[in-house]
Write a protein that holds these residues in place. Structure first.
Motif, PDB file in Angstrom:
ATOM      1  N   ASP A 212       1.332  -1.208   0.022  1.00 49.54           N
ATOM      2  CA  ASP A 212       0.158   0.180   0.185  1.00 49.54           C
ATOM      3  C   ASP A 212       0.405   1.124  -0.056  1.00 49.54           C
ATOM      4  O   ASP A 212       0.719   2.172  -0.548  1.00 49.54           O
ATOM      5  CB  ASP A 212      -1.057  -0.158   0.879  1.00 49.54           C
ATOM      6  CG  ASP A 212      -2.086   1.213   1.491  1.00 49.54           C
ATOM      7  OD1 ASP A 212      -1.838   1.806   0.506  1.00 49.54           O
ATOM      8  OD2 ASP A 212      -2.069   1.560   2.449  1.00 49.54           O
ATOM      9  N   GLN A 214       0.735   3.970   1.398  1.00 52.21           N
ATOM     10  CA  GLN A 214       0.716   5.336   1.473  1.00 52.21           C
ATOM     11  C   GLN A 214       0.164   4.876   3.545  1.00 52.21           C
ATOM     12  O   GLN A 214      -0.466   6.111   3.726  1.00 52.21           O
ATOM     13  CB  GLN A 214      -0.753   5.572   1.105  1.00 52.21           C
ATOM     14  CG  GLN A 214      -0.535   5.229  -0.526  1.00 52.21           C
ATOM     15  CD  GLN A 214      -1.665   4.784  -1.180  1.00 52.21           C
ATOM     16  OE1 GLN A 214      -2.520   5.720  -2.081  1.00 52.21           O
ATOM     17  NE2 GLN A 214      -1.793   3.951  -1.924  1.00 52.21           N
ATOM     18  N   ARG A 216      -2.383   3.677   4.611  1.00 55.70           N
ATOM     19  CA  ARG A 216      -3.656   4.280   4.349  1.00 55.70           C
ATOM     20  C   ARG A 216      -4.785   2.946   4.620  1.00 55.70           C
ATOM     21  O   ARG A 216      -6.062   3.043   5.167  1.00 55.70           O
ATOM     22  CB  ARG A 216      -4.321   4.640   3.658  1.00 55.70           C
ATOM     23  CG  ARG A 216      -4.121   5.891   3.011  1.00 55.70           C
ATOM     24  CD  ARG A 216      -4.469   7.094   2.187  1.00 55.70           C
ATOM     25  NE  ARG A 216      -3.742   8.450   2.304  1.00 55.70           N
ATOM     26  CZ  ARG A 216      -2.545   8.502   1.923  1.00 55.70           C
ATOM     27  NH1 ARG A 216      -2.497   8.391   0.702  1.00 55.70           N
ATOM     28  NH2 ARG A 216      -2.430  10.371   2.254  1.00 55.70           N
ATOM     29  N   GLY A 288      -1.617   1.983  -4.808  1.00 52.03           N
ATOM     30  CA  GLY A 288      -0.407   1.938  -4.196  1.00 52.03           C
ATOM     31  C   GLY A 288       0.568   1.532  -4.850  1.00 52.03           C
ATOM     32  O   GLY A 288       2.371   1.951  -5.130  1.00 52.03           O
ATOM     33  N   ARG A 295       8.892   3.714  -5.227  1.00 56.35           N
ATOM     34  CA  ARG A 295       9.341   3.837  -3.342  1.00 56.35           C
ATOM     35  C   ARG A 295      10.302   2.780  -2.890  1.00 56.35           C
ATOM     36  O   ARG A 295      11.249   2.902  -2.057  1.00 56.35           O
ATOM     37  CB  ARG A 295       8.284   3.613  -3.098  1.00 56.35           C
ATOM     38  CG  ARG A 295       7.029   4.914  -3.285  1.00 56.35           C
ATOM     39  CD  ARG A 295       5.977   4.480  -2.300  1.00 56.35           C
ATOM     40  NE  ARG A 295       4.849   4.085  -3.323  1.00 56.35           N
ATOM     41  CZ  ARG A 295       4.403   2.447  -2.502  1.00 56.35           C
ATOM     42  NH1 ARG A 295       5.703   2.119  -1.345  1.00 56.35           N
ATOM     43  NH2 ARG A 295       3.947   1.525  -2.913  1.00 56.35           N
ATOM     44  N   ASP A 375       6.234   2.517   5.501  1.00 54.26           N
ATOM     45  CA  ASP A 375       4.886   2.847   4.437  1.00 54.26           C
ATOM     46  C   ASP A 375       5.619   5.139   4.418  1.00 54.26           C
ATOM     47  O   ASP A 375       7.706   4.776   4.084  1.00 54.26           O
ATOM     48  CB  ASP A 375       3.918   3.925   5.107  1.00 54.26           C
ATOM     49  CG  ASP A 375       3.827   4.713   6.562  1.00 54.26           C
ATOM     50  OD1 ASP A 375       4.119   5.502   6.357  1.00 54.26           O
ATOM     51  OD2 ASP A 375       2.407   4.201   6.942  1.00 54.26           O
ATOM     52  N   ALA A 376       5.685   5.531   3.093  1.00 58.40           N
ATOM     53  CA  ALA A 376       6.250   6.663   3.337  1.00 58.40           C
ATOM     54  C   ALA A 376       6.487   7.208   3.403  1.00 58.40           C
ATOM     55  O   ALA A 376       7.941   8.700   3.410  1.00 58.40           O
ATOM     56  CB  ALA A 376       5.784   7.632   1.854  1.00 58.40           C
TER      57      ALA A 376
END
Ligand code: PLP
Length: 429
Positions: A212, A214, A216, A288, A295, A375-376
């Motif tokens: 994902d 993000q 989220r 994502g 990423r 995550d980011a």
């Protein structure tokens, strides 16, 4: 001309949803609990598993299936399923082939939630787990197998210790004992390691993490390589090789071949436990994954910068990052993670007290304290004070998690800003 296989970067964008002429280019969200049929006969065939199709989104949904198909493709598997969380994925992966009275092996140092699931909750269901060190000798590993052992479980890169699993070695032991190897590949993602290529039979993910990316959507998935020969060990896996009375005596291995394990999860566990992912979350997850390859490169780049910074800091006692040349598992990382592992690293302060670790965390500004990794946005956690706080110092040690371990999950911000934040926190100690 030899067939050109798309690179994983391309698959992150194209696998799963392949629109036909005039169909939506982006993956549609099938926000529907149910699916309509014209005749009882058609619906009955679905309920008998005699035909594949959609009837109720607890069991299957086109949006979720497209995303599962994408991750299956990325991992090089045969069939896949999205679940409501990574916990559900690991629970399903084990419970699909372990019954009360069965036993399995897990390597230690794995994520605390998975450890608790295996050591406490599955035990209440009559399933025993033996935890074996990743550093165990051949004799110690072999001694952990019993006649009722049904699988071996490991993480490619452990959370939080960042140890690297020698997948080929553990697959070798699993297969020599007639059982599959299940690997939780959450941290490297298929962009940096594809466990099936090294002998893993089942791959799981907490898609909540990098997939994902993000922060989220909580989610998970189980991917079946389709390679394990259940019929060759039919006595160990009666649930797959003998008739299922809840489906009119259907035998999964006979009816579904390489997808037998996965179909059994859907037909029995998803049916009865209902740990399905919502189509809305699956859509966001797909969004994502479209940038996963970009990423992961940045996570690795940033993590390497932070590792160098920490190694040169006089207040730091030790740093562990899967792939760092001073790390215990450097050779394994070179083999399994040649392009880097992920953004997660751990380190300990020279002052080992829990209080100092907590003061350090509280002083950080950009890097937030979060019960999350991967995550980011960068975040930090002290397992002894947070995720693993239910464990005593001795249990922490036994689980391969030192009391002073601080876990940093490095995001995709500018590395200079992250270093500046760490620097000011060290100055406040
Ligand atoms: N596996 C690993 C390696 C994890 O790090 C986590 C969560 O942190 C899980 C599984 C559980 O996943 P979830 O939180 O999505 O249930």
């Amino acid at each position: 001309m030899a067939e050109q296989h798309p690179h994983i970067d391309t698959l992150c964008l194209t696998a799963g949803w392949t629109p036909k002429n005039g169909e939506a280019r982006q993956l549609p969200i099938y926000q529907s609990t149910t699916f309509k049929y014209e005749s009882t006969e058609q619906m009955a065939r679905l309920f008998d598993l005699a035909e594949s199709g959609y009837f109720y989104s607890r069991l299957a949904n086109p949006t979720c299936d497209a995303v599962a198909a994408k991750i299956t493709k990325l991992e090089g598997g045969a069939a896949g399923l999205l679940t409501s969380s990574g916990q559900a994925a690991n629970f399903f992966a084990v419970f699909n082939i372990c019954n009360a009275g069965d036993h399995f092996i897990a390597t230690n140092g794995i994520y605390g939630g998975t450890f608790n699931l295996f050591a406490v909750t599955l035990k209440k269901m009559g399933i025993d787990c033996t935890f074996v060190s990743l550093d165990a000798t051949d004799e110690e590993i072999q001694a952990a197998f019993h006649p009722n052992t049904k699988l071996v479980f490991s993480e490619t890169v452990t959370n939080p210790g960042c140890r690297v699993c020698d997948i080929e070695r553990w697959a070798g032991f699993a297969h020599a004992n007639g059982v599959p190897l299940v690997v939780d590949n959450t941290f490297p993602t298929p962009v940096n390691c594809r466990p099936i290529e090294w002998g893993a039979d089942i791959v799981t993910h907490s898609t909540t993490k990098y997939l994902d990316g993000q922060g989220r959507c909580v989610g998970g998935c189980v991917i079946d390589s389709g390679k394990f020969d259940w019929s060759a060990h039919a006595d160990k896996f009666p649930g797959l090789t003998q008739p299922d009375e809840s489906y009119h005596g259907l035998v999964y291995t006979e009816a579904f071949g390489a997808a037998a394990y996965l179909v059994k999860i859907v037909a029995q566990l998803q049916r009865d436990f209902g740990c399905c992912q919502s189509p809305q979350n699956a859509f966001l997850l797909d969004n994502g994954i479209e940038t996963l390859h970009l990423r992961m490169e940045r996570h690795v780049h940033n993590a390497r910068r932070i590792v160098d910074f920490l190694k040169n800091n006089p207040q730091v006692a030790w740093v562990n990052y899967a792939g760092d040349k001073d790390s215990q598992d450097y050779t394994l990382a070179q083999k399994y993670l040649p392009n880097g592992s992920c953004g997660v690293l751990c380190f300990g302060l020279k002052d080992k007290s829990r209080e100092t670790a907590v003061r350090f965390l509280d002083a950080l500004r950009l890097i937030s304290i979060a019960t999350h990794v991967a995550d980011a946005k960068s975040c930090v956690l002290h397992p002894a004070s947070h995720t693993h706080r239910q464990l005593s110092d001795e249990q922490l040690e036994a689980a391969g998690i030192p009391v002073d371990l601080i876990r940093l999950s490095i995001g995709i911000e500018n590395a200079d800003d992250l270093i500046a934040d760490l620097e000011q926190a060290f100055q406040q100690l």
